[in-house]
Design an enzyme around this catalytic site. Structure first.
Site, PDB file in Angstrom:
ATOM      1  N   PHE A 151       0.805  -1.230   0.000  1.00 42.71           N
ATOM      2  CA  PHE A 151       0.000   0.000   0.000  1.00 42.71           C
ATOM      3  C   PHE A 151       0.833   1.273   0.000  1.00 42.71           C
ATOM      4  CE2 PHE A 151       0.922  -0.191   4.551  1.00 42.71           C
ATOM      5  CZ  PHE A 151       1.136   1.146   4.837  1.00 42.71           C
ATOM      6  N   LYS A 175      -1.497  -7.379  -9.335  1.00 41.12           N
ATOM      7  CA  LYS A 175      -2.491  -7.226  -8.261  1.00 41.12           C
ATOM      8  C   LYS A 175      -2.007  -6.104  -7.356  1.00 41.12           C
ATOM      9  CE  LYS A 175      -2.939  -8.620  -4.137  1.00 41.12           C
ATOM     10  NZ  LYS A 175      -3.449  -7.338  -3.551  1.00 41.12           N
ATOM     11  N   SER A 228       5.138  -7.201   3.383  1.00 43.95           N
ATOM     12  CA  SER A 228       5.738  -7.555   4.675  1.00 43.95           C
ATOM     13  C   SER A 228       6.509  -8.882   4.561  1.00 43.95           C
ATOM     14  CB  SER A 228       4.636  -7.671   5.723  1.00 43.95           C
ATOM     15  OG  SER A 228       3.688  -8.613   5.291  1.00 43.95           O
ATOM     16  N   CYS A 283       9.611   1.560   3.247  1.00 46.64           N
ATOM     17  CA  CYS A 283      10.469   0.428   3.587  1.00 46.64           C
ATOM     18  C   CYS A 283      11.898   0.890   3.805  1.00 46.64           C
ATOM     19  CB  CYS A 283      10.413  -0.640   2.509  1.00 46.64           C
ATOM     20  SG  CYS A 283      11.205  -0.113   1.003  1.00 46.64           S
ATOM     21  N   GLU A 384       9.281  -4.605  12.966  1.00 48.08           N
ATOM     22  CA  GLU A 384       8.925  -3.494  12.083  1.00 48.08           C
ATOM     23  C   GLU A 384       7.621  -2.879  12.595  1.00 48.08           C
ATOM     24  OE1 GLU A 384       7.581  -4.400   8.007  1.00 48.08           O
ATOM     25  OE2 GLU A 384       8.702  -2.631   7.365  1.00 48.08           O
TER      26      GLU A 384
HETATM   27  P1  NAD Z   1       1.337  -6.739   3.147  1.00 47.66           P
HETATM   28  O1  NAD Z   1       2.343  -7.818   3.239  1.00 47.66           O
HETATM   29  O2  NAD Z   1       0.225  -6.705   4.133  1.00 47.66           O
HETATM   30  O3  NAD Z   1       0.633  -6.757   1.708  1.00 47.66           O
HETATM   31  C1  NAD Z   1       1.396  -6.778   0.520  1.00 47.66           C
HETATM   32  C2  NAD Z   1       0.584  -7.497  -0.560  1.00 47.66           C
HETATM   33  O4  NAD Z   1       0.372  -8.843  -0.156  1.00 47.66           O
HETATM   34  C3  NAD Z   1      -0.775  -6.870  -0.780  1.00 47.66           C
HETATM   35  O5  NAD Z   1      -1.024  -6.826  -2.164  1.00 47.66           O
HETATM   36  C4  NAD Z   1      -1.732  -7.810  -0.058  1.00 47.66           C
HETATM   37  O6  NAD Z   1      -2.984  -7.916  -0.688  1.00 47.66           O
HETATM   38  C5  NAD Z   1      -1.018  -9.146  -0.101  1.00 47.66           C
HETATM   39  N1  NAD Z   1      -1.246  -9.956   1.103  1.00 47.66           N
HETATM   40  C6  NAD Z   1      -1.454  -9.504   2.376  1.00 47.66           C
HETATM   41  N2  NAD Z   1      -1.578 -10.539   3.227  1.00 47.66           N
HETATM   42  C7  NAD Z   1      -1.448 -11.669   2.491  1.00 47.66           C
HETATM   43  C8  NAD Z   1      -1.468 -13.068   2.811  1.00 47.66           C
HETATM   44  N3  NAD Z   1      -1.659 -13.482   4.057  1.00 47.66           N
HETATM   45  N4  NAD Z   1      -1.284 -13.934   1.804  1.00 47.66           N
HETATM   46  C9  NAD Z   1      -1.091 -13.536   0.544  1.00 47.66           C
HETATM   47  N5  NAD Z   1      -1.068 -12.214   0.190  1.00 47.66           N
HETATM   48  C10 NAD Z   1      -1.239 -11.295   1.146  1.00 47.66           C
HETATM   49  O7  NAD Z   1       2.140  -5.343   3.144  1.00 47.66           O
HETATM   50  P2  NAD Z   1       1.541  -3.871   3.188  1.00 47.66           P
HETATM   51  O8  NAD Z   1       1.021  -3.609   4.566  1.00 47.66           O
HETATM   52  O9  NAD Z   1       0.655  -3.619   2.028  1.00 47.66           O
HETATM   53  O10 NAD Z   1       2.864  -3.020   2.939  1.00 47.66           O
HETATM   54  C11 NAD Z   1       3.777  -2.701   3.959  1.00 47.66           C
HETATM   55  C12 NAD Z   1       4.921  -3.683   3.998  1.00 47.66           C
HETATM   56  O11 NAD Z   1       5.599  -3.708   2.752  1.00 47.66           O
HETATM   57  C13 NAD Z   1       5.978  -3.309   5.024  1.00 47.66           C
HETATM   58  O12 NAD Z   1       6.410  -4.479   5.656  1.00 47.66           O
HETATM   59  C14 NAD Z   1       7.089  -2.701   4.186  1.00 47.66           C
HETATM   60  O13 NAD Z   1       8.369  -2.753   4.758  1.00 47.66           O
HETATM   61  C15 NAD Z   1       6.997  -3.556   2.963  1.00 47.66           C
HETATM   62  N6  NAD Z   1       7.608  -2.911   1.801  1.00 47.66           N
HETATM   63  C16 NAD Z   1       8.815  -3.391   1.395  1.00 47.66           C
HETATM   64  C17 NAD Z   1       9.461  -2.804   0.323  1.00 47.66           C
HETATM   65  C18 NAD Z   1      10.803  -3.303  -0.111  1.00 47.66           C
HETATM   66  O14 NAD Z   1      11.297  -2.826  -1.112  1.00 47.66           O
HETATM   67  N7  NAD Z   1      11.414  -4.239   0.586  1.00 47.66           N
HETATM   68  C19 NAD Z   1       8.857  -1.742  -0.354  1.00 47.66           C
HETATM   69  C20 NAD Z   1       7.614  -1.295   0.071  1.00 47.66           C
HETATM   70  C21 NAD Z   1       6.994  -1.887   1.164  1.00 47.66           C
END
Ligand code: NAD
Length: 484
Positions: A151, A175, A228, A283, A384
């Site tokens: 997000f 997605k 995450s 991130c 985090e």
């Molecule tokens: P999230 O892991 O909750 O969601 C990311 C994606 O995974 C979304 O599209 C979501 O629909 C999907 N998702 C969520 N739960 C799932 C599950 N149980 N099974 C399968 N798919 C699932 O992350 P978020 O809250 O949207 O974003 C924040 C996180 O992203 C933070 O941990 C941040 O550090 C990380 N992030 C990392 C980078 C990087 O480059 N390493 C960049 C941006 C964000």
């Protein structure tokens, strides 16, 4: 005003999802419902992957120079709609307009970089590997790729993958995060306007079920994930079990080390931006500041003053320097960490838990929060938090500071502030994280360099964008030739 229900983009048309569950997409500053997003099903994924597979043979035969022309057109459209996409981003994500503009700008840089595909995709050759025999390594597209994004950077993160995947001759299904699907809806309207053949790019809205369907679908050759660490690990494992290429970028706990020889006024402002920019939901955000020796007191006092000057509010308004966190759930999570930190004995120097914004009672407000006397075993130091919360720690010297950084299970990014080249060199050589800033608080994603962390922050071998993207999205085939 009626609230729109979002559609999927499959095979060149906007089509309704088969999913019957709809989630509200809310403006995190006002609580206003902007749209309803469907939770698509495995059937929707089959449709999108089928459309992408159908488009693949003709697209892979389209010369790279022609594929690049579609991207040039797309880049022109993104430039023309930069401000509009930035405003959509602020409305769905909450970040300030300045932050949204840079989010869009960094995304566009990836399209620009991918426009060089005729050069980027060239192979290698060597004549006479044996007498009368020549050898060459060529790059070929693989088929259908999928990407799953978080997000926190709604316009940019999908553009870490889409331009390279299609420039290399693959077809693509995205997605976006179900929390922020509106920026990508607009981006896909522009992709349609750029005239890409039907099925080359597809969008499926949804959440976990769509992700699991991508990981299982035999038509998907590779998956890019950003989110995450727990989900990144799950995607990495499932895709590997199913024989797919995978790059999974996970969460972070980024340390910033401030040495006593740092240019303190510049360091403090820069560190403050790193911590509290995008309400700490980057991130690359600094979340632990290690003050070395006498730097500790100076950085603590400077940060406290800078944090108190932050103006919390609706990111769409001029003068606001920090927006809300993404959702009430995210706010609860951040507040529960602050409570845990207090219970574990960390000292709250600045408490943002009760912050509010006049006239915006529906916003997910958390003010800048600073802990000191934080010890490495506390949950606020290990996990985090992903909000505007920073932990201050002390170190005797650079050696101790590197020890603290390297003890973290994460390894996304880390920065050092110093005026000593020797300290900087020591740090870049020995600190584990995959991205290092020297007097730079955000080791920013540059389209033309690879991007990704280490340890629990990255699962895979090939990172995002830069030349790593070309490796990820192509097969390197070796051809050895003799003519009689
Ligand atoms: P999230 O892991 O909750 O969601 C990311 C994606 O995974 C979304 O599209 C979501 O629909 C999907 N998702 C969520 N739960 C799932 C599950 N149980 N099974 C399968 N798919 C699932 O992350 P978020 O809250 O949207 O974003 C924040 C996180 O992203 C933070 O941990 C941040 O550090 C990380 N992030 C990392 C980078 C990087 O480059 N390493 C960049 C941006 C964000």
């Amino acid at each position: 005003m009626t609230v729109p229900t979002l559609s999927n983009y499959i095979g060149g048309s906007w089509v309704p999802s088969r999913g019957t569950t709809l989630l509200d997409v809310k403006n995190p500053a006002t609580g206003e419902i902007l749209a309803r997003v469907p939770l698509s099903t495995a059937g929707d994924v089959d449709d999108a992957v089928g459309a992408a597979a159908k488009a693949f043979p003709a697209w892979r035969e389209t010369p790279p120079v022609e594929r690049a022309r579609y991207l040039f057109k797309f880049k022109g459209l993104l430039d023309a709609h930069r401000e509009e996409i930035g405003r959509i981003c602020t409305s769905e994500n909450g970040k300030t307009l300045a932050e949204s503009r840079s989010d869009v700008g960094r995304g566009i840089e990836n399209v620009e970089h991918a426009c060089g595909i005729p050069t980027l995709m060239m192979g290698k050759s060597l004549e006479d590997v044996a007498r009368g025999i020549d050898c060459e390594a060529t790059r070929q597209p693989l088929g259908v790729f999928a990407a799953i994004t978080p997000f926190n950077f709604p316009p940019m993160v999908p553009l870490w993958f889409l331009p390279y995947a299609v420039a290399c001759g693959n077809t693509f299904v995205l997605k976006p995060s179900e929390q922020v699907p509106l920026s990508q809806r607009r981006v896909f309207e522009l992709l349609a306007e750029a005239g890409l053949p039907p099925g080359v790019v597809n969008l499926v809205n949804g959440a976990k079920d769509v992700v699991d369907a991508f990981c299982a679908n035999p038509g998907v050759r590779g998956v890019s994930f950003v989110g995450s660490s727990a989900v990144a690990r799950h995607v990495y494992r499932t895709c590997a079990e199913n024989g797919k290429r995978v790059q999974a970028l996970g969460g972070a706990k980024n340390f910033i080390v401030v040495m006593p020889d740092a240019d303190m006024p510049k360091a403090v402002q820069n560190v403050c931006d790193s911590i509290f920019g995008c309400a700490g939901q980057r991130c690359l955000a600094g979340s632990i500041v290690v003050g070395v020796g006498e730097a500790y007191g100076k950085v603590r006092d400077g940060l406290l003053a800078a944090a108190k000057a932050i103006r919390l509010g609706n990111g769409a308004e001029a003068g606001v320097t920090m927006g809300p966190v993404i959702s009430p759930r995210a706010k609860d999570r951040v507040l529960s960490y602050v409570e845990a930190g207090v219970k574990e004995g960390a000292r709250l120097l600045l408490d943002g838990r009760k912050s509010s914004v006049p006239d915006l009672p529906g916003g997910n407000w958390v003010g800048p929060t600073i802990f000191e006397d934080v010890r490495p075993q506390m949950s606020v130091a290990k996990d985090e938090i992903f909000g505007p919360v920073v932990c201050l720690m002390r170190a005797e010297g650079l050696e101790d500071a590197i020890g603290l950084v390297n003890a973290s299970e994460y390894g996304n990014a880390s920065s050092i502030y110093t005026s000593s080249g020797k300290h900087a060199r020591e740090y870049r050589q020995r600190a584990h994280p995959g991205m290092i800033g020297v007097n730079v608080g955000i080791a920013a994603p540059m389209a033309f360099f690879p991007f990704g962390g280490a340890k629990g922050s990255f699962f895979g071998d090939l990172k995002a964008h830069g030349d790593a993207a070309i490796d990820f999205f192509t097969e390197r085939k070796v051809v050895i030739t003799r003519w009689f």
